[in-house]
Design a protein around this motif. Structure first.
Motif: not given
Ligand SMILES: Cc1ncc(C[n+]2csc(CCOP(=O)(O)OP(=O)(O)O)c2C)c(N)n1
Ligand code: SF4
Lengths: 245, 353
Positions: A52, A94-96, A126-127
């Motif tokens: 996000c 947290d995914g990142d 989130g995103m």
């Molecule tokens: C290599 C790759 N894999 C998957 C994605 C899709 N993607 C975009 S944002 C995201 C998850 C982000 O979640 P987080 O890091 O928790 O951040 P938040 O959105 O919750 O702030 C994913 C899997 C991508 N852009 N690039």
């Protein structure tokens, strides 16, 4: 007339795209206030993640690089090694940080890379619309754990602060929470301390910020804060895990 | 003053990069290019440079992204399986218009493949260095001396066009010892006002980014990049023509394969066959014109590669069906012999010596 409240200079005028009640905006502001107070906006390079906060490059007034998903710590390493005289920070979800970028996260710690990492732990992706994150709590319902996170098949949440604190290269690691005014003040103090740690050249400074994602948690912003306090803080105890002299 | 020294290919590349002003090298060990890292590890600390062994090729390439964003000359090197891991960062580097140099000392594939020389990453380098519409400059040296020259040019052109440049070598070139001359060249990298290196409150903030959420904006940016590619095709295509003026059979080969081919062409000439060699020095942009010019004058083209045939597709496209384009190659780390190529030349000449 005395100014009692204004936007920090380190934030641009661009309207934030975050959902109403999302804590990303608060943490952006705290980082920007610290850049203002330390007078380092012009010497700072931020690294935005995929998530996000991907558009953080439009919100921070310092120079910003948008990194591939999870690679912000490696990108930040490249910047810092090219310009050791600059402040460098990453801002990651947290995914990142704890899934796709775990390797990069651990190794900025092992190298004691003299940068600051701001880690937004909102227990969800989130995103992409609310999938299970490595930090999703046991039993927590998400799009990809529709019956609640089952630890037998989906494993356990990861406590990043505790893990990083074991690494010799990590100078400072603290977990804070956006769970009310005292929590916000405390978060700001930790972010300031992280940048001071970088200024002193001590090694990696890491601030984990327990945050909310009201949209994907399916809650009002107020209920989300309550849920954070009642559920996340017991699994992720607040406090300082490392503070190297 | 120029100095002449005897050097291993991989070490010569490293030295050339340093002389080209590269002070930030990020690597990860893999055969057969590890000497590049070893050389950098030894040299960089003594000249105030940075050598960093990253946790992976993914991280190394992203460190290059970061260092390039900060405006310095930076480089990473690897071999085939490692290049696959660097592709993610390469895509962002292209999408963010950043200059850097990437070295691929190719080995056999797919998978872990082997550790012997190969040219099987041609498609990867020239067709799909990443996801998305994109290209990078690809140089194919055929000697240690040429590696040295091309590394310098790669840094210059990467800076000039704000894009990555790859040196596509192979295990044989990386490992061979040859005499090289290092010219004393004045290094003047251009100003980089776009760099994210801290604005010091003197300018608006810079952003290095590859995200364009509006499709019309992304299309515009990609199209602009492709206009730049057209300019590069016009100005930077490089090729060596060897005995092609009167040639009936022209071999097309690059890198180590071109060395074998050149010997075979000489032998064919000695046997009275009018053979020649077109040696692409840039693989992207591909010297299509050089081939097209000869297409209605030759009996046949013979493409020789250390692969199952990849560049042959570019040769066919360039020949526009005006002449037959045949292929001879070995793969998996095997290198064609001069005799094998010679016999193919004889066959294409109609069987007559
Ligand atoms: C290599 C790759 N894999 C998957 C994605 C899709 N993607 C975009 S944002 C995201 C998850 C982000 O979640 P987080 O890091 O928790 O951040 P938040 O959105 O919750 O702030 C994913 C899997 C991508 N852009 N690039
Ligand atoms: S999806 Fe969640 S994390 Fe993303 S902006 Fe909305 S509330 Fe914030």
């Amino acid at each position: 007339m005395a100014t009692v409240f204004k936007k920090p200079h380190a934030l641009t005028d661009k309207p934030l795209h975050y959902c109403p009640g999302c804590t990303h905006g608060i943490v952006h502001r705290l980082v920007a206030e610290v850049l203002d107070e330390m007078g380092i906006e012009g010497e700072t390079i931020g690294v935005a993640p995929v998530g996000c906060s991907v558009f953080a490059y439009d919100y921070f007034n310092c120079d910003v690089i948008q990194a591939p998903h999870g690679r912000a710590p490696a990108v930040a390493t490249g910047v810092k090694r090219a310009r050791p005289d600059r402040f460098v920070f990453t801002y990651q979800g947290d995914g990142d940080l704890a899934a796709i970028g775990t390797n990069e996260t651990v190794h900025v710690g092992t190298r004691g890379e003299n940068i600051t990492v701001i880690f937004i732990n909102n227990a969800i992706y989130g995103m992409t619309g609310g999938q299970m994150a490595p930090t999703t709590l046991p039993g927590q319902v998400t799009q990809t754990s529709p019956y609640g996170r089952n630890v037998a098949t989906q494993g356990y949440p990861i406590r990043v602060c505790e893990m990083l604190a074991t690494l010799d290269g990590v100078a400072y690691a603290e977990r804070v929470a956006i769970d009310g005014v005292p929590g916000i003040m405390n978060a700001k103090k930790a972010i300031r301390k992280a940048f001071e740690t970088q200024k002193a050249g001590k090694g990696l400074s890491f601030v984990e910020v327990l945050s909310t994602c009201p949209t994907n948690w399916g809650m009002t912003p107020k209920d989300a804060i309550k849920w954070l306090k009642e559920n996340m803080e017991s699994y992720y105890p607040l406090g300082c895990y490392k503070d190297k002299e | 003053m120029a100095e002449k020294v005897l050097m291993k290919g991989n070490e010569a590349i490293a030295e050339a990069a340093i002389r080209a002003g590269c002070r930030h090298f990020f690597g990860y060990p893999i055969t057969p290019q590890t000497e590049v890292s070893a050389y950098m590890a030894k040299k960089m600390p003594k000249i105030g440079g940075v050598f960093l062994q990253a946790e992976s090729e993914i991280a190394a390439a992203n460190m290059v992204l970061g260092a390039a964003s900060a405006g310095v000359r930076t480089m990473t090197s690897s071999s085939s399986p490692g290049i696959s891991l660097k592709q993610e960062a390469i895509s962002y580097i292209i999408g963010s218009d950043l200059p850097c140099v990437i070295l691929n000392i190719q080995r056999g594939g797919p998978g872990l493949g082997g550790i012997q020389p190969s040219q099987a990453d041609y498609f990867q380098a020239t067709r799909s260095p990443d996801h998305g519409d994109a290209h990078m400059l690809v140089f194919a040296p055929a000697s240690v001396q040429e590696m040295v020259t091309l590394v310098t040019d790669a840094f210059d052109l990467a800076d000039k066009y704000r894009m990555p440049a790859m040196i596509l070598g192979d295990g044989a070139l990386g490992q061979m010892m040859e005499p090289v001359v290092f010219e004393d060249k004045e290094i003047t990298p251009p100003e980089k006002p776009w760099a994210t290196n801290g604005h010091e409150n003197k300018r608006a903030h810079n952003i290095v980014n590859s995200l364009y959420i509006q499709p019309d904006e992304l299309e515009r940016i990609v199209k602009e990049r492709f206009e730049k590619y057209e300019e590069i095709k016009k100005n930077e295509t490089r090729v060596e023509n060897f005995m092609t003026d009167d040639a009936d059979v022209i071999v097309v080969a690059y890198g180590i394969a071109a060395r074998v081919a050149k010997s075979a062409v000489r032998n064919a000439r000695a046997a009275g066959i009018k053979a020649g060699l077109i040696r692409p020095i840039t693989l992207w942009p591909f010297p299509a014109e050089a081939i097209k010019e000869k297409a209605d004058k030759v009996k046949a083209f013979l493409t020789v590669e250390l692969s199952m045939g990849q560049m042959v597709e570019d040769v066919k496209l360039a020949a526009e069906f005006k002449a037959p384009v045949e292929f001879f190659g070995r793969t998996g780390g095997m290198v064609p012999t001069t005799d094998e190529v010679f016999n193919e030349i004889v066959r294409l000449n109609g069987g007559n010596k």
